[in-house]
Design a protein around this motif. Structure first.
Motif, PDB file in Angstrom:
ATOM      1  N   ARG A 205       0.825  -1.200   0.000  1.00 49.84           N
ATOM      2  CA  ARG A 205       0.000   0.000   0.000  1.00 49.84           C
ATOM      3  C   ARG A 205       0.864   1.257   0.000  1.00 49.84           C
ATOM      4  O   ARG A 205       0.573   2.224  -0.707  1.00 49.84           O
ATOM      5  N   ASP A 206       1.941   1.246   0.788  1.00 55.31           N
ATOM      6  CA  ASP A 206       2.819   2.418   0.855  1.00 55.31           C
ATOM      7  C   ASP A 206       3.500   2.673  -0.485  1.00 55.31           C
ATOM      8  O   ASP A 206       3.687   3.833  -0.884  1.00 55.31           O
ATOM      9  N   HIS A 207       3.884   1.612  -1.179  1.00 56.50           N
ATOM     10  CA  HIS A 207       4.494   1.774  -2.505  1.00 56.50           C
ATOM     11  C   HIS A 207       3.496   2.416  -3.464  1.00 56.50           C
ATOM     12  O   HIS A 207       3.839   3.370  -4.200  1.00 56.50           O
ATOM     13  N   PHE A 208       2.270   1.932  -3.465  1.00 56.47           N
ATOM     14  CA  PHE A 208       1.222   2.498  -4.309  1.00 56.47           C
ATOM     15  C   PHE A 208       0.951   3.956  -3.923  1.00 56.47           C
ATOM     16  O   PHE A 208       0.806   4.829  -4.790  1.00 56.47           O
ATOM     17  N   LEU A 209       0.910   4.242  -2.622  1.00 51.54           N
ATOM     18  CA  LEU A 209       0.645   5.597  -2.150  1.00 51.54           C
ATOM     19  C   LEU A 209       1.727   6.565  -2.606  1.00 51.54           C
ATOM     20  O   LEU A 209       1.425   7.673  -3.067  1.00 51.54           O
ATOM     21  N   ARG A 210       2.986   6.172  -2.475  1.00 51.62           N
ATOM     22  CA  ARG A 210       4.071   7.071  -2.877  1.00 51.62           C
ATOM     23  C   ARG A 210       3.966   7.429  -4.356  1.00 51.62           C
ATOM     24  O   ARG A 210       4.156   8.592  -4.741  1.00 51.62           O
ATOM     25  N   GLU A 211       3.657   6.449  -5.189  1.00 51.30           N
ATOM     26  CA  GLU A 211       3.495   6.728  -6.622  1.00 51.30           C
ATOM     27  C   GLU A 211       2.299   7.655  -6.860  1.00 51.30           C
ATOM     28  O   GLU A 211       2.369   8.562  -7.703  1.00 51.30           O
ATOM     29  N   PHE A 212       1.218   7.422  -6.140  1.00 49.72           N
ATOM     30  CA  PHE A 212       0.027   8.262  -6.275  1.00 49.72           C
ATOM     31  C   PHE A 212       0.334   9.704  -5.885  1.00 49.72           C
ATOM     32  O   PHE A 212      -0.053  10.659  -6.579  1.00 49.72           O
ATOM     33  N   LEU A 213       1.032   9.899  -4.782  1.00 51.69           N
ATOM     34  CA  LEU A 213       1.360  11.241  -4.320  1.00 51.69           C
ATOM     35  C   LEU A 213       2.233  11.974  -5.323  1.00 51.69           C
ATOM     36  O   LEU A 213       2.000  13.155  -5.623  1.00 51.69           O
ATOM     37  N   LEU A 214       3.235  11.303  -5.852  1.00 53.32           N
ATOM     38  CA  LEU A 214       4.185  11.955  -6.745  1.00 53.32           C
ATOM     39  C   LEU A 214       3.517  12.516  -7.995  1.00 53.32           C
ATOM     40  O   LEU A 214       3.941  13.551  -8.511  1.00 53.32           O
ATOM     41  N   ARG A 215       2.481  11.862  -8.461  1.00 53.06           N
ATOM     42  CA  ARG A 215       1.870  12.331  -9.712  1.00 53.06           C
ATOM     43  C   ARG A 215       0.707  13.300  -9.510  1.00 53.06           C
ATOM     44  O   ARG A 215       0.128  13.785 -10.476  1.00 53.06           O
ATOM     45  N   ASN A 216       0.379  13.616  -8.233  1.00 55.77           N
ATOM     46  CA  ASN A 216      -0.812  14.431  -8.003  1.00 55.77           C
ATOM     47  C   ASN A 216      -0.573  15.737  -7.247  1.00 55.77           C
ATOM     48  O   ASN A 216      -1.539  16.464  -6.986  1.00 55.77           O
TER      49      ASN A 216
END
Length: 215
Positions: free
Chosen positions: A20-31
């Motif tokens: 989940r943290d890996h997915f979250l970090r990617e989500f944050l970076l693009r938004n």
């Protein structure tokens, strides 16, 4: 395998949270870079990674009913009710919420919380356990606990060490804990977040939790 020990690298919760943290970090970076976290903690963000936040220029405004100590990091504290926040639309880049919507009260409060999550930023990330999964992570020592009548759950909390905090000897507090933890279903999440994409966290072929995202 342990189910819910966040320090045990073999536990289910540790493995799911790492993904989940890996997915979250990617989500944050693009938004974007400004985050409002509804009902969160600075300890949670330390797990996500202080270096990650600092190196990428993130700021995290953490909203809670009472003021909390935040410690080192790019954090700000905001005292308020996450179901009704006195801020303009799109005040931040990203709304974040992890395992909070199930604690805000009845359906009216849940709906209001979802409305604020959708209103305060163009992008949002909302995670919550799934009501249909047989183990509630708040009471993981007792499978099927959240499917039992409230009176039974209250009684069990006063007799056994089921809650994360251990045995609850105060009956009124035990009742409050039961009433304040109301898991939602996938259908309800889709009703609350009709513009979201949904990610399932699975275990044993079942959906353990939902992540609703926009952005």
């Amino acid at each position: 395998m342990a189910l819910n020990d966040p320090k045990d690298v073999t536990s289910l919760s540790y493995r799911l949270r790492s993904k989940r943290d890996h997915f979250l970090r990617e989500f944050l970076l693009r938004n974007g870079r400004s985050i409002i976290d509804l009902g969160g903690t600075s300890d949670y963000w330390r797990r996500v990674g202080l270096d990650f936040l600092k190196d990428n220029g993130f700021t995290v405004t953490i909203v809670n009913i009472e003021e909390t100590e935040l410690g080192e990091g790019p954090f700000k504290c905001m005292v308020g009710n996450a179901c009704k926040i006195d801020l303009p639309d799109n005040s931040f880049d990203i709304v974040h919420s992890n395992s909070v919507i199930e604690h805000v009260g009845g359906w009216n409060e849940v709906t209001a919380f979802a409305g604020e999550a959708r209103r305060l930023a163009p992008a949002y990330y909302v995670q919550t356990p799934n009501w249909w999964f047989p183990i509630d992570p708040h009471f993981w020592k007792a499978p099927f606990f959240h499917w039992m009548p409230e009176a039974v759950r209250t009684e069990l909390l006063t007799r056994f060490s089921i809650a994360t905090a251990g045995r609850i000897t105060d009956r009124r507090l035990a009742r409050q804990i039961v009433e304040d933890t109301r898991l939602v279903t996938g259908r309800q999440m889709r009703e609350l977040f009709p513009d979201a994409e949904f990610r399932r966290e699975r275990f044993g072929g079942l959906t353990k939790s939902w992540i609703a995202t926009r952005g």
